[in-house]
Design an enzyme around this catalytic site. Structure first.
Site, short mmCIF file in Angstrom:
data_model
loop_
_atom_site.label_atom_id
_atom_site.label_comp_id
_atom_site.label_asym_id
_atom_site.label_seq_id
_atom_site.Cartn_x
_atom_site.Cartn_y
_atom_site.Cartn_z
N TRP A 184 77.48 49.49 61.32
CA TRP A 184 78.04 49.00 60.05
C TRP A 184 79.47 49.52 59.93
O TRP A 184 79.71 50.70 60.17
CB TRP A 184 77.21 49.49 58.84
CG TRP A 184 77.93 49.15 57.57
CD1 TRP A 184 78.03 47.93 56.97
CD2 TRP A 184 78.74 50.05 56.78
NE1 TRP A 184 78.84 48.01 55.87
CE2 TRP A 184 79.29 49.29 55.73
CE3 TRP A 184 79.06 51.40 56.88
CZ2 TRP A 184 80.13 49.85 54.77
CZ3 TRP A 184 79.90 51.97 55.92
CH2 TRP A 184 80.42 51.19 54.88
N GLU A 225 75.05 45.24 60.81
CA GLU A 225 74.76 45.19 59.37
C GLU A 225 75.93 44.62 58.58
O GLU A 225 77.04 45.12 58.66
CB GLU A 225 74.43 46.61 58.87
CG GLU A 225 74.17 46.68 57.38
CD GLU A 225 73.87 48.10 56.90
OE1 GLU A 225 73.97 49.05 57.71
OE2 GLU A 225 73.55 48.26 55.71
N LYS A 227 77.71 43.18 54.79
CA LYS A 227 77.83 43.67 53.41
C LYS A 227 78.61 42.66 52.59
O LYS A 227 79.45 41.94 53.11
CB LYS A 227 78.54 45.03 53.44
CG LYS A 227 78.59 45.73 52.12
CD LYS A 227 78.83 47.22 52.33
CE LYS A 227 79.01 47.90 50.99
NZ LYS A 227 78.85 49.33 51.08
N ASP A 258 70.33 44.82 54.55
CA ASP A 258 70.30 45.91 53.56
C ASP A 258 70.09 45.28 52.18
O ASP A 258 70.83 44.38 51.77
CB ASP A 258 71.63 46.69 53.61
CG ASP A 258 71.66 47.88 52.68
OD1 ASP A 258 71.33 47.71 51.48
OD2 ASP A 258 72.02 48.99 53.12
N HIS A 261 73.00 44.54 49.83
CA HIS A 261 74.22 43.92 50.35
C HIS A 261 74.34 42.43 50.13
O HIS A 261 75.01 41.73 50.87
CB HIS A 261 74.34 44.23 51.85
CG HIS A 261 74.66 45.66 52.12
ND1 HIS A 261 75.05 46.13 53.34
CD2 HIS A 261 74.66 46.73 51.29
CE1 HIS A 261 75.26 47.43 53.27
NE2 HIS A 261 75.02 47.82 52.03
N HIS A 285 67.25 47.72 55.84
CA HIS A 285 67.72 48.91 55.13
C HIS A 285 67.18 48.75 53.72
O HIS A 285 67.78 48.06 52.89
CB HIS A 285 69.24 49.00 55.12
CG HIS A 285 69.79 49.78 56.26
ND1 HIS A 285 71.10 50.16 56.35
CD2 HIS A 285 69.17 50.29 57.36
CE1 HIS A 285 71.27 50.86 57.47
NE2 HIS A 285 70.12 50.94 58.09
N ASP A 293 75.61 47.55 44.51
CA ASP A 293 75.03 48.21 45.69
C ASP A 293 74.99 49.73 45.45
O ASP A 293 75.67 50.49 46.13
CB ASP A 293 75.90 47.86 46.90
CG ASP A 293 75.40 48.49 48.18
OD1 ASP A 293 74.19 48.77 48.26
OD2 ASP A 293 76.22 48.70 49.09
N ASP A 295 72.56 51.96 45.73
CA ASP A 295 71.74 52.80 46.61
C ASP A 295 70.84 53.77 45.86
O ASP A 295 70.77 54.95 46.20
CB ASP A 295 72.63 53.53 47.64
CG ASP A 295 73.21 52.57 48.65
OD1 ASP A 295 72.44 52.01 49.44
OD2 ASP A 295 74.45 52.36 48.65
N ASP A 325 67.65 53.21 53.13
CA ASP A 325 69.08 53.52 52.97
C ASP A 325 69.40 53.68 51.49
O ASP A 325 69.71 52.71 50.80
CB ASP A 325 69.93 52.40 53.60
CG ASP A 325 71.42 52.75 53.57
OD1 ASP A 325 71.75 53.91 53.25
OD2 ASP A 325 72.24 51.86 53.86
C1 RNT Z 1 76.81 50.90 53.78
C2 RNT Z 1 75.65 50.58 54.63
C3 RNT Z 1 75.30 51.62 55.66
C4 RNT Z 1 75.38 53.03 55.11
C5 RNT Z 1 74.87 54.09 56.03
C6 RNT Z 1 75.29 55.45 55.60
O1 RNT Z 1 76.95 50.06 52.71
O2 RNT Z 1 74.54 50.30 53.84
O3 RNT Z 1 74.07 51.34 56.21
O4 RNT Z 1 74.69 53.15 53.90
O5 RNT Z 1 75.22 53.80 57.32
ZN ZN Z 2 72.66 50.00 54.89
#
Ligand code: RNT
Ligand code: ZN
Length: 418
Positions: A184, A225, A227, A258, A261, A285, A293, A295, A325
């Protein structure tokens, strides 16, 4: 009359709708979750640097007890694993190597820096996954790496990517289970670009370079990955969903989805069956975005359940790797791992307990009323009894007890870190 135990009663309840609950729990015990190391220290790593600038990521909160060294992170992970039923994997970032206080450039890292992690993982019997770290570094301070307009900066990050694939290969080889190496990059523009095309072309070329060497898929699997946006890359992200979808299909790479994302009303659950036929596999993820986003720690909500169902319905266990994640520094970090991972497992258990053929049959008959009725009735099935049983069989506390262990670990270990 002999009274049935709650467990027998629950098993009977599922049998009545054609579900073998014991089989579901056996399947659950075969599923490994890839637990991300970076929840333990707010994505700081062990390079002695400044954490995650240039990443577009934000960790908020100031709960005490962050792990500051490999030993502390190991202790915390071991504590978390002792409260999570089943055998799982640990997902590392390149910045978490054992650098023994010496600065090692990212393009110079090698498997030796991860020997200690590999030994640790082998002792615990857990697999390892890996991620190159394309952020938190002076050469990523402007938020650009593999698509940077400066070719020498691009070269540095390509070399990092290649070094990481070598490391991941050794991890997979020594542990005896393929290591997922996920790429990523944060690259993108805060404001409207004049040229959206060239950075994407540069990213393609950089990735092709990184992947130019073939490895045994028994040792390493590669994923990419995408985003939607990041902090400072609100207007344009080079590695968008469409970019990587095309890349993964044409280059035969795993695609990482993810949960945070995409546009807020999109869910990764619906993407699994759309993409799976066209790529070698998917990496998830699993995360929880709140308004953006953000997390947040994974919660047992509808989104998570639908994602778990989509994995289980297609029996996509071999080609779907489930990673977590999230990073929340406002909570006890060990508890965050435990809550998020247990929720993922609970969702998978509930998905495995779905009366799949019955629902499909109703759907084929066009009986959508019956389908909705059964789906809604399923919500109050006695999942809790089976979860308690599953935890007990795996020698971890059920709903009662695990938080007490976190509290005493916090008091006796984490709060002493100053
Ligand atoms: C970032 C991505 C990625 C990170 C990690 C730390 O938006 O989601 O996967 O969260 O690699
Ligand atoms: Zn991620």
């Amino acid at each position: 009359m002999k009274l049935e135990s709650p467990l027998d009663w629950a098993i009977d309840q599922f049998a009545e709708i054609g579900v073998d609950a014991e089989l579901a729990l056996r399947k659950l015990s075969g599923l490994a979750i890839s637990i991300h190391c970076w929840q333990g220290d707010d994505v700081q790593g062990f390079e002695g640097g400044s954490g995650i600038p240039g990443s577009g990521l934000a960790v908020t909160g100031n709960h005490p007890g962050r792990a500051r060294s490999i030993d502390e992170l190991w202790n915390d992970l071991e504590k978390a694993l002792s409260l999570i039923p089943g055998k799982h994997r640990i997902n590392l970032h390149a910045s978490y190597g054992d650098f023994r206080g010496k600065p090692v450039e990212r393009d110079q890292i090698c498997a030796d820096h991860f020997d200690a992690w590999i030994d640790w993982a082998k002792t615990l019997g857990v697999g390892l996954d890996f991620n190159p770290t394309f952020f938190g570094h002076p050469l990523a301070a402007d938020g650009w790496t593999l698509a940077h307009r400066d070719s020498s900066i691009r070269k540095f990050w390509i070399d990092h990517g290649m070094a990481c694939r070598e490391i991941a290969k050794v991890m997979g080889q020594r542990i005896g289970s393929p290591c997922m190496n996920n790429i990523w990059v944060p690259d993108g523009y805060k404001d409207t670009p004049a040229d959206r095309h060239s950075p994407r072309q540069r990213l393609t070329e950089s990735l092709d370079h990184i992947f130019s060497k073939d490895f045994d898929p028994g040792h390493i699997l590669d994923s990419v990955e995408s985003k939607l946006f990041g902090i400072g890359s609100e207007s344009y992200v080079v590695g968008s969903h469409e970019f990587y979808l095309g890349y993964a299909i044409t280059r035969r790479k795993y695609l990482c989805l993810d949960a945070g994302h995409y546009h807020p009303t999109e869910t990764i659950a619906d993407k699994i069956s759309s993409i799976a036929p066209y790529v070698p596999g998917l990496l998830l993820h699993v995360s929880r975005g709140v308004r953006w986003d953000s997390d947040h720690v994974v919660s047992l909500n509808d989104d998570l359940l639908e994602t778990a169902r989509e994995i289980c319905r297609g029996a996509r266990f071999d080609s779907t790797r489930i990673g977590l994640d999230f990073f929340d520094a406002s909570l006890n970090r060990v508890a965050a791992w435990v809550i998020g991972t247990r929720n993922m497992l609970k969702a998978l258990m509930m998905a495995l307990l779905e009366p799949g053929s019955r629902l499909e049959q109703l759907e084929m008959l066009g009986d959508f009323t019956g389908r909705l009725a059964l789906m809604e009735e399923m919500k109050l099935m006695p999942y809790g009894v089976l979860w308690e049983h599953y935890c007990r069989c795996n020698n971890v506390p059920g709903r009662n007890g695990w938080m007490d262990e976190i509290r005493s670990y916090e008091k006796g270990v984490m709060n002493l870190r100053h």
